[in-house]
Design an enzyme around this catalytic site. Sequence first.
Site, PDB file in Angstrom:
ATOM      1  N   GLU B 158       0.827  -1.210   0.000  1.00  0.00           N
ATOM      2  CA  GLU B 158       0.000   0.000   0.000  1.00  0.00           C
ATOM      3  C   GLU B 158       0.863   1.262   0.000  1.00  0.00           C
ATOM      4  OE1 GLU B 158      -2.515   0.737   3.404  1.00  0.00           O
ATOM      5  OE2 GLU B 158      -3.144   2.662   2.587  1.00  0.00           O
ATOM      6  N   ASP B 224       9.957   5.449  15.351  1.00  0.00           N
ATOM      7  CA  ASP B 224       9.777   6.873  15.124  1.00  0.00           C
ATOM      8  C   ASP B 224      10.266   7.614  16.368  1.00  0.00           C
ATOM      9  OD1 ASP B 224       8.993   9.397  14.469  1.00  0.00           O
ATOM     10  OD2 ASP B 224       6.841   9.028  14.593  1.00  0.00           O
ATOM     11  N   ASP B 226      10.943  11.483  17.820  1.00  0.00           N
ATOM     12  CA  ASP B 226      10.608  12.866  17.496  1.00  0.00           C
ATOM     13  C   ASP B 226      11.024  13.760  18.660  1.00  0.00           C
ATOM     14  OD1 ASP B 226       8.133  14.286  15.597  1.00  0.00           O
ATOM     15  OD2 ASP B 226       8.946  15.327  17.333  1.00  0.00           O
TER      16      ASP B 226
END
Lengths: 506, 534
Positions: B158, B224, B226
């Site tokens: 996808e 991830d 951040d």
Amino acid sequence: MIRQDFSRIDAKRKNTDHRKKQFATPQYAALSYDTRLNFYTTPPTADITLEQFEQWAIDRLRVLAELEACSFRNRSQAETASYMKPILDKYLPLGSSSSGSSKLGEERMKDHYSHFILRLAFASTEDLRRRFSRVESALFRLRFMDNDAKERQVFVEGLNLEWEVVGEEEKMRWSEELRAAAGGFVKRMEEESWFKVDWERVPELVEGRRVFLRAGKAYVPGREQMSMVVAEFTARLDKALEMTSRALPRLDEDDRLTPILAHLSNNFTTPDASYSSSTTALPGADISARNIDTLSSSFPLCMQNLHRSLRRDAHLKHYGRLQYTLFLKGIGLNLEECLVFWRSSFSKITDDTFNKEYRYNVRHAYGDVGGDSNRRGNGYSPFSCQKILTEHPPGPGESHGCPYRHFSTENLTALLQAVGVKDHEVLRGVKEDKEKMKYHLACNRVFEYAHKQELKKVKDDGTWGAAQLETIVHPNEYFKRSYLLMNLGKVKEAEVEDEVDVKMED
Amino acid sequence: MPHSVSPEDPASPDQGAIVEEARTDNVETQDSEGTAVADNMGPIGDSQTSEDPDMTMADAGAIEEKITVKVETATEVKLEDLFADMDSDEEFPSSTGQDIKISSSPEAPASPVHIGHTSNSSDPEVMRSFYQRLFPWRYLFQWLNHSPTPSTDFGHREFAFTLQNDAYLRYQSFPTHDLLRKDVLRLMPSRFEIGPVYSTNPRDRKTLRKSTAFKPIAKELCFDIDLTDYDDIRTCCDKANICNKCWQFITMAIKVIDVALRDDFGFKHIMWVYSGRRGAHAWVCDKKARQMDDHKRRALAGYLEVIKGGAQGGKRVNIKRPLHPHVARSLDILKSHFQTDILHDQDPWETDEKFDRLLQLLPDKSLNEALRKKWNSAPGRASTAKWTDIDALAKSGMSKSLDAKALLDAKQDIVLEYTYPRLDIEVSKHLNHLLKSPFVVHPGTGRVCVPINTNHCEDFDPLSVPTVTDLLREIDEWTTPEEEKDGKAIQDWEKTSLKPYVEYFRSFVLGIMKDEKEVKVKREREENGDVMEF
Ligand SMILES: [Zn+2]
């Protein structure tokens, strides 16, 4: 496979299957239960009546239900064991081989059959499968711990699990790491043994950093055998459930079983989904964006905390927004007002950013956008305490969750004082509740303190019955009761009466 | 006859359908509210909550007598995930100049593109040139396909596009990189994300008879990190701003996580990518990692998670002693960073209210009082000095009750609290999380999401990562060296400062393809061997 095996449970059906049965391999009928524990690898084949089929399944379901509830209430392993003992003795007894009881065969048969029946009932959706697997694994673990050591060993050896034993040389090479990972119980390396397996086979040991990992292999101390056996149990059950789900469509041909299975699985449904905002409707109340600050004094601590964070930062992170939006929806704030509320609360961002990044999600939560199913269901249900307590603990910078659970005692105390709970007695009680992990109790304790006089009044004059005074297990129920108590006399009695008989599930 | 146990039953929460409803792939642009866009879109597809005990069997006893069939609507599915997280890099997009004129025709990519230095990265023409001339399509394809010949690894993958008007297009899939490139040039997304490989082609998901046939089966393990998650301890910048001082938090995180993934879990193919503004993503691409289910992803994430709870949660490091080898190794790596990057550069306990936080984390009351007294009398005393004060005062014997071991443990916990990676763990836990593709341009900064070479991760400077306009100018300014004039055509990316990053990516991808080829050959050989035995 499944269908074939279970096609013979019905007495009435026996005749039609007469020929088949005649030629069935005799070893099926003579399936013996040598050990108390069962990995449920072989499906049952002997005949049972439809009544047994249903009753056994219901008995097991009751056990699983209680067990699942234990995990929701954060009961410790020991608490769970003592809580479950009488329930297991009553509904699903399972004696040890050494007990010499004459009922062993019967008990083990019931255990075996009921497991397979529920497998059929709960194989249909991935969610049901996952929960079934989790709670069955918990039951297995409970029994495994409860087993006597010798029988346990016999059982484990019989499983033929391929575990590589860590040799002496390797053991010494990593002795420091092995010792540290094992948590300090190791006194003499020579006396301990380790297995080496792919780390994926012992995820719970990995998650808790209870094993030394090297190059993808987990070095499992001998005493962690239980985790490995349970992991193996879960892995096999997951695989079997997957296969069962594929075999299910064929089961539909048997119109006697289908309704029973359907009923069983229907009783395994979402309590949260049955919550509807109408159950907390408060006629005449000013539930609007500009009034939220005022109303927030009636919010439970989790929502007050979200509200305060929002006012402080002019922002809330994702789960905080979700938890709070659904709660606001639950108290009767309509979508337009909710959008106004968030727009004005996020004062540091532009309209454009708001529209792009937040608006859609608020609408989605209300069922205003999204597909048919979301719209039909009016979006999501407000979270129950259960859900808030057990899912998605807050991470750095997040304000959702339950302060009674997710705050440190110091910060919890500070927050309570900030919202006006200063009574030392109450604060001490909350602290004790927290230590015992009785978060509901802590919240209800604060509720009772904050509404002491009003509660006394409604109890004394009998306007509130037992149902309205039982433990609060939903933030929206907290608000509703608080609001009603704070506005005694302002909200018409009759209207209150209409609302109170709706019980929210937890 | 009731069919409640069959998968088609509307009463049972089924997969797939819900997702399509929540985020339809119709472009919802008519409606200016658009759809949600975020770095971490919630898990999709297989839409049950992964392990959420949101249902209870508690009232099962009630079915004993009367069994009433409750009809449930299927709303209780993956709801919070549909409510996608907006706390992304793009939350406070900075505005850059809007007044750019591009002189060249977009139809003539071979001709120089003249772009003024104020060019805006979200300008469609700038983006077109970027996608057309610089984006490494072929390597991206090979990276996701694991072989040069198109397979379902790529074809069932996808892609999700964020268009210039902020519409969000999910479930895009492409048999080859040419078709992907073509669609990107047609739609000109401001960026795109990569999701999982599905059991069937994502574009066919609606035509399947059973929604369960469409489910995610593989995706890289992702991380991830951040800088906003460090806001309570970074003093140099806040929000979307970063500088080289606070970037060290990311450097530390990469070092600690990377070594654990390699040495402990045995993964080899790990790529770190700058997220374009204030963080980094990791893509673990080993086949074993790609095939992990959510349960295993959660276990792995839990192993790496040391900092728990929000800023309100009190002490956030609770680790057992002796230290687990992973924690001990991390502490070793982080110690020197703590001295320089934290104590010296961040100076986290400079003021009175700030050193309170430090004292809260120390175990001995009398020691704390002595420290407080000392620090109150020396306002602004540097954190480095304060840190050494702790041991100095402890050794002076001022506290009778002092437990040296407890103090040491507390100090280790403090080092970890200030340095250990703060992971957005949800990204790592779910197989079907979408993550921004490497090499796309961050719409706020214009910087390209380039890979970070972990062998030199200390040298990585986020502020010198090329922006899309820099790169296009570099193409313009390029002159072919005399000696290469007759050689083979030089690709545009080779003319720019994107070159080392693309080369790094290329060799990374080659490494994956080589490994997977070997595995395949080996398996085939084994299979043939089996056959021959009969
Ligand atoms: Zn900075």
